[in-house]
Design an enzyme around this catalytic site. Structure first.
Site, PDB file in Angstrom:
ATOM      1  N   SER A  57     -53.505  23.422 -23.910  1.00 35.10           N
ATOM      2  CA  SER A  57     -52.191  22.785 -23.863  1.00 35.10           C
ATOM      3  C   SER A  57     -51.113  23.709 -23.321  1.00 35.10           C
ATOM      4  O   SER A  57     -50.097  23.229 -22.797  1.00 35.10           O
ATOM      5  CB  SER A  57     -51.799  22.305 -25.264  1.00 35.10           C
ATOM      6  OG  SER A  57     -51.837  23.384 -26.192  1.00 35.10           O
ATOM      7  N   GLY A  94     -55.738  20.932 -26.746  1.00 36.36           N
ATOM      8  CA  GLY A  94     -56.745  21.037 -27.786  1.00 36.36           C
ATOM      9  C   GLY A  94     -58.035  21.703 -27.357  1.00 36.36           C
ATOM     10  O   GLY A  94     -58.969  21.827 -28.157  1.00 36.36           O
ATOM     11  N   ASN A 122     -57.162  28.232 -29.264  1.00 37.64           N
ATOM     12  CA  ASN A 122     -57.588  27.221 -30.235  1.00 37.64           C
ATOM     13  C   ASN A 122     -58.794  27.688 -31.038  1.00 37.64           C
ATOM     14  O   ASN A 122     -58.942  27.330 -32.211  1.00 37.64           O
ATOM     15  CB  ASN A 122     -57.887  25.902 -29.526  1.00 37.64           C
ATOM     16  CG  ASN A 122     -56.622  25.206 -29.064  1.00 37.64           C
ATOM     17  OD1 ASN A 122     -55.613  25.210 -29.752  1.00 37.64           O
ATOM     18  ND2 ASN A 122     -56.659  24.627 -27.874  1.00 37.64           N
ATOM     19  N   ASP A 205     -43.111  22.490 -33.006  1.00 33.99           N
ATOM     20  CA  ASP A 205     -44.385  22.865 -33.621  1.00 33.99           C
ATOM     21  C   ASP A 205     -44.565  24.369 -33.704  1.00 33.99           C
ATOM     22  O   ASP A 205     -45.490  24.857 -34.362  1.00 33.99           O
ATOM     23  CB  ASP A 205     -45.565  22.219 -32.890  1.00 33.99           C
ATOM     24  CG  ASP A 205     -45.660  22.619 -31.422  1.00 33.99           C
ATOM     25  OD1 ASP A 205     -45.133  23.683 -31.047  1.00 33.99           O
ATOM     26  OD2 ASP A 205     -46.271  21.856 -30.645  1.00 33.99           O
ATOM     27  N   HIS A 208     -46.000  25.635 -28.818  1.00 37.18           N
ATOM     28  CA  HIS A 208     -45.925  25.373 -27.386  1.00 37.18           C
ATOM     29  C   HIS A 208     -44.546  25.714 -26.829  1.00 37.18           C
ATOM     30  O   HIS A 208     -43.528  25.322 -27.394  1.00 37.18           O
ATOM     31  CB  HIS A 208     -46.251  23.901 -27.114  1.00 37.18           C
ATOM     32  CG  HIS A 208     -47.612  23.504 -27.573  1.00 37.18           C
ATOM     33  ND1 HIS A 208     -47.839  22.907 -28.791  1.00 37.18           N
ATOM     34  CD2 HIS A 208     -48.818  23.648 -26.977  1.00 37.18           C
ATOM     35  CE1 HIS A 208     -49.131  22.681 -28.935  1.00 37.18           C
ATOM     36  NE2 HIS A 208     -49.744  23.125 -27.853  1.00 37.18           N
TER      37      HIS A 208
END
Length: 229
Positions: A57, A94, A122, A205, A208
């Protein structure tokens, strides 16, 4: 920016800290594979050199407009300098190193001149065994070289918070320079240098980058990429 710029955009609403794909997400993942393939095949018609950003991402520009992602900003930089390169954004929200390895064939359907590998974050956030992450990244590098031995490879370094323990996060950080040294490829020391941990440069979040954060990331990438070009 030239009209030749073509990106593969992936809109799966999956944060980096997600713990697995649902059935719907798997179907979207397959669709995104097909979209990436179409985009890559279309690039073969341009005759220009290709830079492929292969990541998660962070590469996809999660939460932002397409033109705000750092690969798009790199394309703007190339255009401004009159350099004949096409950028392909093969970022998938993801994505893990295992998932990346499994979809790699979909994005290598043409000669890639520069391959920028941005995966692993991730894995770290999910606590994937470090040996597995390192092995997957090495296999991705091997697959790219098997496809075209002349492809120049850059690997993006990543760090994670000590949620999984200090030893885990410390060893995780060493994976990227170790692979760069072993394979004699270029290393972006830390992709999110100057961005990570700054709430003004990250979305709500906390993971990002914002549009302003992406500009800093693009500069981190360009510092290494310009010498490769």
């Amino acid at each position: 920016m030239r009209n030749l710029l073509k990106f593969s955009y992936f809109l799966i609403l999956l944060l980096g800290i997600s713990c697995g794909d649902t059935k719907t997400e798997k179907q979207e993942h397959k669709t995104n594979h097909q979209e990436t393939t179409t985009s890559v095949e279309a690039e073969t018609e341009t005759g220009t050199k290709t830079i492929l950003f292969f990541g998660n991402s962070l590469t996809a520009g999660y939460g932002l407009d397409a033109e705000e992602s750092f690969p798009s900003l790199i394309q703007d930089k190339l255009d401004s300098l009159g350099l004949d390169y096409e950028v392909i954004n093969a970022g998938l929200s993801g994505e893990t190193t295992s998932g990346g390895k499994n979809r790699l064939d979909w994005v290598l359907n043409q000669k890639v001149d520069v391959f920028v590998l941005e995966l692993g974050a991730n894995d770290g956030l999910r606590g994937v065994p470090l040996s597995e992450t390192k092995t997957n990244l090495q296999e991705i590098i091997d697959m790219v070289r098997q496809k075209n031995k002349d492809t120049k490879i850059i690997i993006a370094g990543m760090m994670i918070p000590p949620n999984m323990g200090q030893d885990y996060s410390t060893e995780f950080r060493t994976i990227f320079p170790d692979l760069a040294n072993k394979n004699e490829i270029k290393l972006i020391p830390f992709l999110l240098d100057g961005v990570a941990g700054n709430p003004d440069l990250n979305l709500e979040d906390g993971i990002h980058p914002t549009a302003e954060g992406q500009k800093i990331v693009a500069n981190n990438v360009w510092t290494i990429l310009k010498d490769v070009l």
